[in-house]
Structures are given as structure tokens and as C-alpha cells.
Design an enzyme around this catalytic site. Structure first.
Site, PDB file in Angstrom:
ATOM      1  N   CYS A  91       0.845  -1.205   0.000  1.00 12.56           N
ATOM      2  CA  CYS A  91       0.000   0.000   0.000  1.00 12.56           C
ATOM      3  C   CYS A  91       0.876   1.249   0.000  1.00 12.56           C
ATOM      4  O   CYS A  91       1.778   1.375   0.839  1.00 12.56           O
ATOM      5  CB  CYS A  91      -0.915  -0.005   1.218  1.00 12.56           C
ATOM      6  SG  CYS A  91      -1.927   1.480   1.373  1.00 12.56           S
ATOM      7  N   CYS A  99      -1.347   6.312   6.426  1.00 11.95           N
ATOM      8  CA  CYS A  99      -2.455   5.653   7.129  1.00 11.95           C
ATOM      9  C   CYS A  99      -1.929   4.909   8.356  1.00 11.95           C
ATOM     10  O   CYS A  99      -0.857   4.304   8.319  1.00 11.95           O
ATOM     11  CB  CYS A  99      -3.139   4.682   6.166  1.00 11.95           C
ATOM     12  SG  CYS A  99      -4.418   3.674   6.925  1.00 11.95           S
ATOM     13  N   CYS A 102      -2.344  -0.139   9.244  1.00 15.86           N
ATOM     14  CA  CYS A 102      -1.470  -1.305   9.163  1.00 15.86           C
ATOM     15  C   CYS A 102      -0.131  -0.999   9.825  1.00 15.86           C
ATOM     16  O   CYS A 102       0.433   0.075   9.636  1.00 15.86           O
ATOM     17  CB  CYS A 102      -1.237  -1.712   7.711  1.00 15.86           C
ATOM     18  SG  CYS A 102      -2.707  -2.385   6.901  1.00 15.86           S
ATOM     19  N   CYS A 184      -8.410   0.813   0.298  1.00 14.71           N
ATOM     20  CA  CYS A 184      -7.746   0.083   1.384  1.00 14.71           C
ATOM     21  C   CYS A 184      -7.480  -1.346   0.912  1.00 14.71           C
ATOM     22  O   CYS A 184      -8.415  -2.089   0.597  1.00 14.71           O
ATOM     23  CB  CYS A 184      -8.615   0.090   2.638  1.00 14.71           C
ATOM     24  SG  CYS A 184      -7.932  -0.901   3.988  1.00 14.71           S
ATOM     25  N   ASP A 391     -15.151 -14.388  25.773  1.00 10.18           N
ATOM     26  CA  ASP A 391     -14.562 -13.650  24.646  1.00 10.18           C
ATOM     27  C   ASP A 391     -14.756 -12.161  24.921  1.00 10.18           C
ATOM     28  O   ASP A 391     -15.587 -11.507  24.283  1.00 10.18           O
ATOM     29  CB  ASP A 391     -15.243 -14.075  23.341  1.00 10.18           C
ATOM     30  CG  ASP A 391     -14.622 -13.408  22.111  1.00 10.18           C
ATOM     31  OD1 ASP A 391     -13.561 -12.767  22.249  1.00 10.18           O
ATOM     32  OD2 ASP A 391     -15.220 -13.511  21.019  1.00 10.18           O
ATOM     33  N   CYS A 424      -8.192 -10.838  22.105  1.00 19.97           N
ATOM     34  CA  CYS A 424      -7.573 -10.110  20.990  1.00 19.97           C
ATOM     35  C   CYS A 424      -6.480  -9.176  21.484  1.00 19.97           C
ATOM     36  O   CYS A 424      -5.989  -8.348  20.708  1.00 19.97           O
ATOM     37  CB  CYS A 424      -8.632  -9.314  20.226  1.00 19.97           C
ATOM     38  SG  CYS A 424      -9.476  -8.065  21.216  1.00 19.97           S
TER      39      CYS A 424
END
Length: 467
Positions: A91, A99, A102, A184, A391, A424
Site C-alpha cells: 500500500c 495511514c 497497518c 484500502c 470472549d 484479541c
């Protein structure tokens, strides 16, 4: 001399300022997509610089972007000696000042997974006192087309911010600046085909694009009221809320989505066209998931995590299982398939839209309690369960969950023999594992999955048993 006085007289970041360029050698990876560096002339234990856009072992020129009391943040603006794991980011806006979505596009996919594994292992050592080798497993593409190449085209939910001129883009790292990204590359092709970044969204604060295997939805957030009758389906309330101001976006009638909704200033969703949910597919069946409910954004993640949870808790026919933070009911559903009619699955979820989804998806197969998990556990009216699955959001387990699982003999949580923890965030996972392992539990297994390629994020499933 007091510690505070000593710090004032010996500022470890003295002489550092935003915009300053230094030459450093980067060291170990740190949680959050950084590499750690120290000034060449400083001690090994001296103040650190957290460097973005670098890889371990590189020699680089870095520009300071933030200075705090004991550390600084910086971007690697010129790589002098590159790592063998370095690749050209696919990218063009995955760069300093670009950006912020990422973190690791400049690393090969195997290197990205190794970096994430290192972070998980380091968090376990530092916060839980657990020494464990970790491997981050790739996730199959699921229904992702994969036309963009490995590690790209997987994200099925993207939140775009909107600039004052109506351009939709993504935010720069640790900034409110909106970057015009064009397209994106980690977005799923079904999201890109909506053309969110190719049109103007006057008056909107943000636009969210969602995709399922066969349908798509767009949520327009904030701003002016959308004029009625311009492709609207009567402006009925969706996913909780009435009378909410619709987000302004000019004429949205030609947006190629099955559903278009607005999110008011109070967070309530109003359907302008279509319905307020998508149909997702996982574990061999369809799931109704409201556009305001949580669902894994990688097309292959729901299947992989469902299998991992079953392996973590090893359900048997007739078991009682507790599914905390149950969302739309994915894990409760696969547990219900195994425990059967002689068993019982109980889900607990605070989000009203997700509760409706779970009750629809698990009708006649599970009991779903709506409420804050901590508050529901404090009530003490849940039946004893041999199996517990959680979770939680990024913040990790509420303290009441830890207390429930480590309660005295005779308490409801004392019946739990196996605990499956889906996380996560490696830091909060390690914190909670440390608390549980200090109070009678043992880590039996831990699996990690690359559910978010090109970013620093990672999904883990920990299996714990009673000692």
C-alpha cells in the site's frame, strides 16, 4: 532526595524533541507494532524510543513524533541497513505520515507472525510469569476472494472517517487526521466495491462498510439529517433506537449496499434501506448478526476460533456451559451442538442488539441473559457450569469473572473444570492468566491466530484447567 526530584534533575529524555532525527539500531519488538531502540551513546537500560515502520536489527534514521517523561515515539524515515525480513509495503500510504491502519506491511507474512508470537511470549513472561513458546497460525481465507494477494483483502468491516470536504479515508497513526487512502488493500473486495472512498459524504462524520458472504451494509454516522425519500425505506428504527438524527451524506440512494443505516449522535441506528443485519456463515450454519453486533472481521476466523474453543474446553453430552460476552452466540451455538438436549448453555451479553441476535440464533438451544457480565455474575443466580468460555473486549476479563472462576468451594464458579479464554489483546490476556494461575488454574494450551494480517493485532485462545 525524592524520586520525583531526581527525575526533575535527570530528565531521561532531555534534549529530545518532536521532529528531531536520530540514527539508531532497532532492537526487540514491542506490543503495539513498535520496535525498541535506545540512543547509541546511552546505557542499555536507558530511555527507550519506540520506533514504528522498523524491524528488529535494522539501522535506521528515525524522526521523533512524541516525547514523554521516560520514552519517545518515532517513525523510521530512512532504512540504512534493512532486515532480511523487510519487503516493499503493497500500500502506498503504509508509510510514515500515512495511514495508521497497518503496522507491519513492510514485513513478510512469516516475519509478521513471528513478531506477533514474540510479543505474546514476552507478555506472558512479563505479566503472568509463564515461559511458553508461541506459534501464530495463519487463518484460511474463508470466503475472501484473495485476489489482492496473501495477507490482503480480508477485512469485512471498515470504519472510514470523513473529512470536512466530504472525503472518506482512514486516520493517521495516533492522530485525528484523515488520510485519503484511495482504496484500502486489506479491505475485502466486497467492501471496496461499495466505493466508499470514491464518492463524497458531505455532512457525515464517518461511514462504516460491512460485508457478509452474500450481502453488504453501510452505516452513515453523525452530521446533518438525511433527507427523507431519497432511497429511504421509511427511516424505521434498527438495532435499538428511535428518533435518532440520521447522518448526512448527500444522495446515498445509489450506494450499492443491501442495507443503508444512519447512526445518530446517541449511537442509535436507523434503517434507511433494507434491514439491520447481515447473514454470516460459520460452523456449518447461518447466523443473523446485527450491523451493530460483533462478528469476526476475517472471513475465516469464526470457523477457526469455534473449532479452537471446542478443543479448549472439550465439551461432553449433558454438560452445562457458560458463554460470557457471548455476542451473537457463535461459541454458545457450537457448544450447544455437543452438550445436546440433556445439557445447558447459558450466554451473557450486554449489547442489546447482540442479545437479540443470540436469542434468534440459539432459540430453543440456549438461555441468553442480557446484562453486564460483572453484574450478572454478582447476582449469583447462574447454575453451576463445568465449562466456561469468555470472549471479552480488548480490556480483558472483568475482575468479577476472575473472582467467579476462583471462588471458594461451594460457590457457583467452583464447579468450573475447564475455561476457554478468547482474547484479541496479548497484554490483558497475560494479565488475566497471571491472576487465574495464581489462584488455582493452570494454562493447558494456548493457540494464536493471525486474524488481522498486516496489523499488530492477533487472536488467542487459551485453555485452562483446574490444578
Amino acid at each position: 532526595m525524592s524520586d520525583s526530584a531526581d527525575l526533575r534533575g535527570n530528565d531521561p529524555m532531555a534534549g529530545r524533541q518532536v521532529g528531531q532525527v536520530l540514527e539508531v539500531t532497532t532492537g526487540e519488538v514491542a506490543n503495539g507494532g513498535w520496535c525498541v531502540a535506545r540512543p547509541d551513546a546511552g546505557p542499555a537500560s536507558g530511555p527507550v524510543i519506540f520506533v514504528r515502520h522498523a524491524l528488529p536489527g535494522e539501522r535506521a534514521e528515525v524522526r521523533i513524533t512524541e516525547v514523554a517523561t521516560r520514552y519517545a515515539r518515532a517513525d523510521a524515515v530512512r532504512i540504512l541497513v534493512p532486515s532480511p525480513d523487510r519487503v516493499t509495503p503493497p500500500c502506498p500510504v503504509a508509510r510514515p505520515g500515512g495511514c495508521g491502519g497497518c503496522d507491519w506491511q513492510h514485513a513478510s507474512l512469516p516475519a509478521q507472525r513471528a513478531l506477533k508470537a514474540t510479543v505474546i511470549a514476552e507478555q506472558l513472561r512479563r505479566l503472568a510469569g509463564i515461559d511458553r513458546e508461541v506459534t501464530v497460525e495463519p487463518i484460511p481465507s474463508g470466503w475472501a476472494a484473495g485476489a489482492r494477494g496473501a495477507g490482503l483483502g480480508w477485512r469485512t468491516r471498515v470504519q472510514f472517517a470523513v473529512r470536512r470536504d466530504g472525503v472518506a479515508g482512514l486516520r493517521a497513526h495516533r492522530s485525528h487526521e484523515v488520510i485519503d487512502v484511495g482504496e484500502c488493500l486489506i479491505a475485502h473486495p466486497s467492501v471496496s466495491e461499495l466505493g466508499i472512498t470514491k464518492r463524497r459524504w458531505p455532512g457525515a462524520d464517518g461511514v462504516e462498510a460491512l460485508a457478509g458472504p452474500a450481502e453488504r451494509a453501510v452505516i452513515i454516522a453523525g452530521g446533518r439529517r438525511v433527507p427523507g425519500g431519497r432511497g429511504a425505506a421509511g427511516g424505521r428504527a434498527a438495532a435499538g433506537g428511535r428518533g435518532a438524527a440520521a447522518g448526512g451524506a448527500g444522495d446515498w440512494a445509489d450506494v450499492p449496499a443491501d442495507s443503508v443505516l444512519s447512526r445518530g449522535r446517541n449511537g442509535a441506528l436507523t434503517a434507511l434501506r433494507g434491514r439491520g443485519y447481515l447473514t454470516q456463515h460459520a460452523a456449518g450454519r447461518d447466523w443473523r448478526v446485527g450491523v451493530g453486533s460483533f462478528w469476526q472481521v476475517h472471513p475465516g476466523a469464526a470457523d477457526v476460533l469455534a473449532d479452537a474453543v471446542l478443543a479448549a474446553v472439550e465439551p461432553r453430552a449433558g454438560d452445562v456451559a457458560l458463554d460470557l460476552y457471548c455476542g451473537a452466540g457463535l461459541f454458545g451455538g457450537v457448544l450447544a451442538d455437543v452438550v445436546g438436549p440433556d445439557g445447558l448453555v447459558i450466554g451473557v451479553e450486554s449489547n442489546a442488539a447482540a442479545v437479540r441476535d443470540a436469542r434468534h440464533n440459539l432459540r430453543d438451544r440456549a438461555r441468553i441473559h442480557r446484562g453486564d457480565v460483572a453484574a450478572v455474575l454478582r447476582r449469583g443466580d447462574l447454575p453451576p457450569a463445568r465449562l466456561v468460555v469468555a470472549d471479552p473486549p480488548r480490556a480483558g476479563l472483568a475482575r468479577e469473572v476472575v473472582d467467579y472462576l476462583t471462588g471458594p468451594a461451594g460457590s457457583p464458579g467452583a464447579a468450573a473444570e475447564r475455561f476457554g479464554y478468547v482474547s484479541c489483546d496479548p497484554a490483558t490476556l497475560a494479565r488475566d492468566l497471571g491472576l487465574l494461575c495464581a489462584r488455582g488454574w493452570a494454562l493447558a494450551d494456548l493457540r494464536a491466530f493471525d486474524a488481522f494480517p498486516m496489523t499488530h493485532h492477533v487472536e488467542c485462545v487459551a485453555s485452562l484447567t483446574r490444578r
